[in-house]
Design a protein around this motif. Structure first.
Motif, PDB file in Angstrom:
ATOM      1  N   GLU A 185       0.821  -1.204   0.000  1.00  0.00           N
ATOM      2  CA  GLU A 185       0.000   0.000   0.000  1.00  0.00           C
ATOM      3  C   GLU A 185       0.858   1.258   0.000  1.00  0.00           C
ATOM      4  O   GLU A 185       0.502   2.269  -0.636  1.00  0.00           O
ATOM      5  CB  GLU A 185      -0.935  -0.024   1.208  1.00  0.00           C
ATOM      6  CG  GLU A 185      -1.967  -1.149   1.111  1.00  0.00           C
ATOM      7  CD  GLU A 185      -2.778  -1.333   2.382  1.00  0.00           C
ATOM      8  OE1 GLU A 185      -2.715  -0.426   3.248  1.00  0.00           O
ATOM      9  OE2 GLU A 185      -3.464  -2.362   2.514  1.00  0.00           O
ATOM     10  N   GLY A 209     -11.225  -3.074  -3.195  1.00  0.00           N
ATOM     11  CA  GLY A 209      -9.970  -2.353  -2.997  1.00  0.00           C
ATOM     12  C   GLY A 209      -8.777  -3.117  -3.536  1.00  0.00           C
ATOM     13  O   GLY A 209      -8.745  -3.498  -4.708  1.00  0.00           O
ATOM     14  N   TYR A 210      -7.801  -3.372  -2.667  1.00  0.00           N
ATOM     15  CA  TYR A 210      -6.585  -4.079  -3.080  1.00  0.00           C
ATOM     16  C   TYR A 210      -6.861  -5.558  -3.405  1.00  0.00           C
ATOM     17  O   TYR A 210      -6.017  -6.214  -4.012  1.00  0.00           O
ATOM     18  CB  TYR A 210      -5.507  -3.978  -1.991  1.00  0.00           C
ATOM     19  CG  TYR A 210      -4.819  -2.636  -1.956  1.00  0.00           C
ATOM     20  CD1 TYR A 210      -3.659  -2.415  -2.692  1.00  0.00           C
ATOM     21  CD2 TYR A 210      -5.346  -1.584  -1.217  1.00  0.00           C
ATOM     22  CE1 TYR A 210      -3.033  -1.179  -2.669  1.00  0.00           C
ATOM     23  CE2 TYR A 210      -4.727  -0.341  -1.188  1.00  0.00           C
ATOM     24  CZ  TYR A 210      -3.571  -0.137  -1.921  1.00  0.00           C
ATOM     25  OH  TYR A 210      -2.956   1.095  -1.926  1.00  0.00           O
ATOM     26  N   ARG A 261      -8.681   2.132  -3.946  1.00  0.00           N
ATOM     27  CA  ARG A 261      -9.657   2.030  -2.868  1.00  0.00           C
ATOM     28  C   ARG A 261     -11.091   2.259  -3.356  1.00  0.00           C
ATOM     29  O   ARG A 261     -12.049   1.927  -2.651  1.00  0.00           O
ATOM     30  CB  ARG A 261      -9.313   3.013  -1.753  1.00  0.00           C
ATOM     31  CG  ARG A 261      -7.992   2.663  -1.058  1.00  0.00           C
ATOM     32  CD  ARG A 261      -7.723   3.498   0.171  1.00  0.00           C
ATOM     33  NE  ARG A 261      -6.424   3.158   0.760  1.00  0.00           N
ATOM     34  CZ  ARG A 261      -6.213   2.126   1.565  1.00  0.00           C
ATOM     35  NH1 ARG A 261      -7.218   1.321   1.860  1.00  0.00           N
ATOM     36  NH2 ARG A 261      -5.010   1.890   2.064  1.00  0.00           N
ATOM     37  N   THR A 262     -11.239   2.815  -4.557  1.00  0.00           N
ATOM     38  CA  THR A 262     -12.582   2.984  -5.113  1.00  0.00           C
ATOM     39  C   THR A 262     -13.079   1.721  -5.824  1.00  0.00           C
ATOM     40  O   THR A 262     -14.268   1.626  -6.163  1.00  0.00           O
ATOM     41  CB  THR A 262     -12.605   4.149  -6.126  1.00  0.00           C
ATOM     42  OG1 THR A 262     -11.799   3.819  -7.253  1.00  0.00           O
ATOM     43  CG2 THR A 262     -12.105   5.436  -5.487  1.00  0.00           C
ATOM     44  N   ASP A 286      -3.058   4.704  -4.989  1.00  0.00           N
ATOM     45  CA  ASP A 286      -3.779   4.211  -3.811  1.00  0.00           C
ATOM     46  C   ASP A 286      -5.227   4.682  -3.812  1.00  0.00           C
ATOM     47  O   ASP A 286      -6.145   3.912  -3.500  1.00  0.00           O
ATOM     48  CB  ASP A 286      -3.073   4.684  -2.542  1.00  0.00           C
ATOM     49  CG  ASP A 286      -3.832   4.281  -1.285  1.00  0.00           C
ATOM     50  OD1 ASP A 286      -3.775   3.090  -0.923  1.00  0.00           O
ATOM     51  OD2 ASP A 286      -4.489   5.151  -0.685  1.00  0.00           O
ATOM     52  N   SER A 287      -5.440   5.935  -4.212  1.00  0.00           N
ATOM     53  CA  SER A 287      -6.793   6.497  -4.130  1.00  0.00           C
ATOM     54  C   SER A 287      -7.752   5.791  -5.078  1.00  0.00           C
ATOM     55  O   SER A 287      -8.879   5.451  -4.694  1.00  0.00           O
ATOM     56  CB  SER A 287      -6.761   7.994  -4.446  1.00  0.00           C
ATOM     57  OG  SER A 287      -6.179   8.205  -5.727  1.00  0.00           O
TER      58      SER A 287
END
Length: 620
Positions: free
Chosen positions: A487, A505-506, A500-501, A496-497
């Motif tokens: 991360e 997420g990951y 997360r949408t 990263d932003s």
């Protein structure tokens, strides 16, 4: 990768007819057998690894046939005993010995049950052997792919290589499982039946044996004419797979440029070739069984005629005729099976040849005593390097450059100048033709190849993501990284932003083609992968080419942070992205025509200034 590769290495598609794979049209002479016997001998080497299981399978197969071929003679004895008993009963001189007949029939039932049990065991053993051989071959092919030089794939389509892993290995496995046991049982049955027939009547045996030369002649002729078509069938199948794989992957481009009809026409051409070779091979091999049946039936008729004469003369009994007729069927059946096995062996040999051809392909050479530097700082030196993908086509003529630890070296120039070729040399996908290339003071040819490639992290213009989670894709270059480190790398790469949408997420799963996220997002993830890998040197090949201007600015800041303290090679067409490079090398036709910083090269007013100003003119 580089634009020049499309000109120097890979034949262009849909120009001047199909160019996929290495097969020619069916109208041309088919390549002759490379080594039919040699291929089978190599395959025997694989089988030899399982010799204990194979020996037991052979023993069980032979036992199954022995139990089976004894049955007709026992049944003949029962028939003779019954006939004699009935004759004596009618004459009033005796009766039928049903006790003896009952015991003998129970013995016969036991023989047939034992035959079935042995057949079941040999089938179980041979299935295990063939599947282990297939497993080993697929494993060796997968390992081979990792050590085959890049030049090999320039002349072979991906579909052809995939066909060798799937279709050819499957054909080998199925054919081997059928042909080995069938060959053993057929030969055993022929020998065993021949012995039993001789024990009954030598003249009748002679009648049957005279049919063998005709059967052998038919087998030889059919094998001679069908073998080339079996090879062609496997060859064209690989080409068809290549077309399907390529057209499926490039369907968007095909539709956009309205080339669907051309793609279908190209596929139809290869499909027609596959149809012709498949039809001819199957038709010729299919002729073998009816011809063999004709020979067998002729022998059967001859046995009935001669047997009747012998029975009338009292040379043999009624039960012997019955047994012999059964043995004739049992004799012609394995001869026909051997003919069928010969077809299977041809198909197997054609598939096995292709597998062994790939396994015998040249491998990347490693140094006899590979070296690994004590410290890794990222020092790189090109010393009068000369290189060409073909001996008569030199791309890099005389290239010299030194990149000190922590420096950023930008490589610019028009398409085809040799920019990406230099990066391929750094990774030792190819070796230089002359001069030397040193990393950490060691010639790359003296490095341990795997360790050399661990020196660099790469971000390419063409993104590559595998089917898996975002987290796993970022972690690809460093499998032991923690979730927190993954991360952190994503935050550095400014992705990263958006991650997360995503749903999950990951843990969001990227599909096989990566089409469920945008091109720019794929690029950001590959940049995060390079950040996490944390290598002493970086290779950035148009790393920001697929993102918008605002995202490019964010990524450029991340790149500046990432490149700090690392030796970086940056290939760029957007010259505005390399203004802060420590050194800019301007390539033209494989030679350095200018060298300096951004300000120095602009002040010189040369080729670099011309390239730089032309971009703003185009933008205006």
């Amino acid at each position: 990768m580089a634009d020049e590769m499309s000109k120097t290495e890979v034949p262009k598609r849909r120009q001047g007819g199909p160019r996929r794979g290495h097969g020619g049209p069916m109208g041309r002479p088919t390549e002759k057998a490379k080594d039919f016997k040699g291929t089978l001998l190599k395959l025997l080497g694989y089988i030899g690894k399982h010799k204990v299981a194979v020996i037991f399978a052979i023993v069980f197969a032979i036992a199954s046939i022995v139990f089976n071929i004894v049955g007709p003679k026992v049944l003949g004895q029962v028939t003779t005993k019954l006939y004699e008993g009935l004759t004596a009963k009618v004459a009033g001189t005796g009766s039928v010995d049903f006790d003896w007949i009952g015991r003998t029939l129970l013995l016969l039932l036991g023989l047939y049950l034992a035959s079935s049990a042995c057949s079941l065991l040999q089938g179980w053993l041979m299935t295990g052997v063939t599947q282990r051989i297939c497993y080993r071959m697929r494993k060796e092919i997968a390992e081979k792919i990792a050590v085959v030089p890049m030049s090999y794939f320039n002349g072979h389509s991906k579909g052809d290589v995939l066909s060798r892993i799937t279709n050819d290995v499957d054909t080998l496995g199925q054919s081997l499982n059928q042909s080995v046991t069938q060959l053993i049982t057929s030969v055993t049955q022929i020998v065993g039946v021949l012995v039993m027939m001789i024990s009954i009547s030598l003249p009748l045996t002679g009648v049957v044996v005279v049919t063998l030369p005709a059967a052998a002649l038919i087998m030889g002729v059919m094998m001679h004419f069908s073998q080339p078509y079996f090879r062609a069938q496997q060859k064209v199948l690989g080409e068809v797979n290549g077309i399907i794989e390529e057209d499926f992957a490039g369907q968007n481009v095909i539709q956009v440029f309205d080339r669907a009809a051309d793609a279908v026409a190209e596929f139809d051409e290869k499909n027609d070739q596959l149809f012709i070779s498949g039809w001819r091979s199957q038709f010729l091999s299919g002729l073998m069984m009816p011809l063999m049946s004709l020979v067998g039936n002729a022998g059967y008729v001859a046995v009935v005629v001669v047997g009747a004469q012998l029975a009338l003369s009292g040379s043999i009994g009624v039960g012997d005729i019955q047994s012999f007729i059964q043995y004739v069927r049992n004799f012609t059946q394995p001869v026909q099976q051997i003919a069928n096995v010969s077809n299977t062996l041809q198909s197997m040999a054609a598939a096995t040849e292709r597998v062994f051809e790939f396994l015998a392909a040249p491998e990347e050479e490693n140094a006899a005593a590979p070296q690994v530097p004590a410290a890794r700082e990222g020092r790189v030196e090109f010393d009068h390097v000369r290189f060409g993908y073909a001996p008569d086509k030199t791309i890099i003529h005389d290239f010299s450059c030194e990149a000190l630890p922590g420096q950023t070296v930008a490589i610019v120039g028009p398409t085809g100048a040799g920019k990406t070729t230099l990066i391929k040399l750094l990774q030792r996908f190819y070796d230089v033709d002359a001069g030397s290339l040193r990393v950490e003071g060691i010639d790359v040819r003296d490095w341990d190849r795997a360790e050399l490639r661990r020196e660099f992290a790469m971000v390419l213009q063409d993104t590559w993501l595998f089917c898996g989670t975002v987290r796993d894709n970022i972690r690809y270059g460093r499998p032991d990284a923690t979730d927190e480190e993954v991360e952190a790398a994503a935050r550095t790469a400014r992705c990263d932003s958006f991650i997360r949408t995503l749903a999950g997420g990951y843990d969001f799963v990227i599909n096989e083609e990566g089409t469920n996220i945008s091109q720019g997002q794929r690029q950001l993830i590959t940049i995060a992968r390079a950040v996490l890998a944390d290598r002493p040197a970086l290779i950035l090949d148009e790393a920001t080419s697929n993102v918008d201007t605002r995202t490019e600015e964010l990524i450029q800041r991340a790149m500046d942070e990432l490149m700090r303290g690392r030796t970086s090679f940056v290939i760029a067409h957007r010259l505005s992205t390399i203004r802060n490079a420590d050194a800019i090398l301007v390539l033209r036709d494989g030679d350095i025509v200018e060298k300096g910083t951004h300000a120095e090269l602009l002040a010189a007013g040369g080729f670099y200034a011309e390239l730089y100003n032309s971009q703003f003119e185009e933008a205006a």
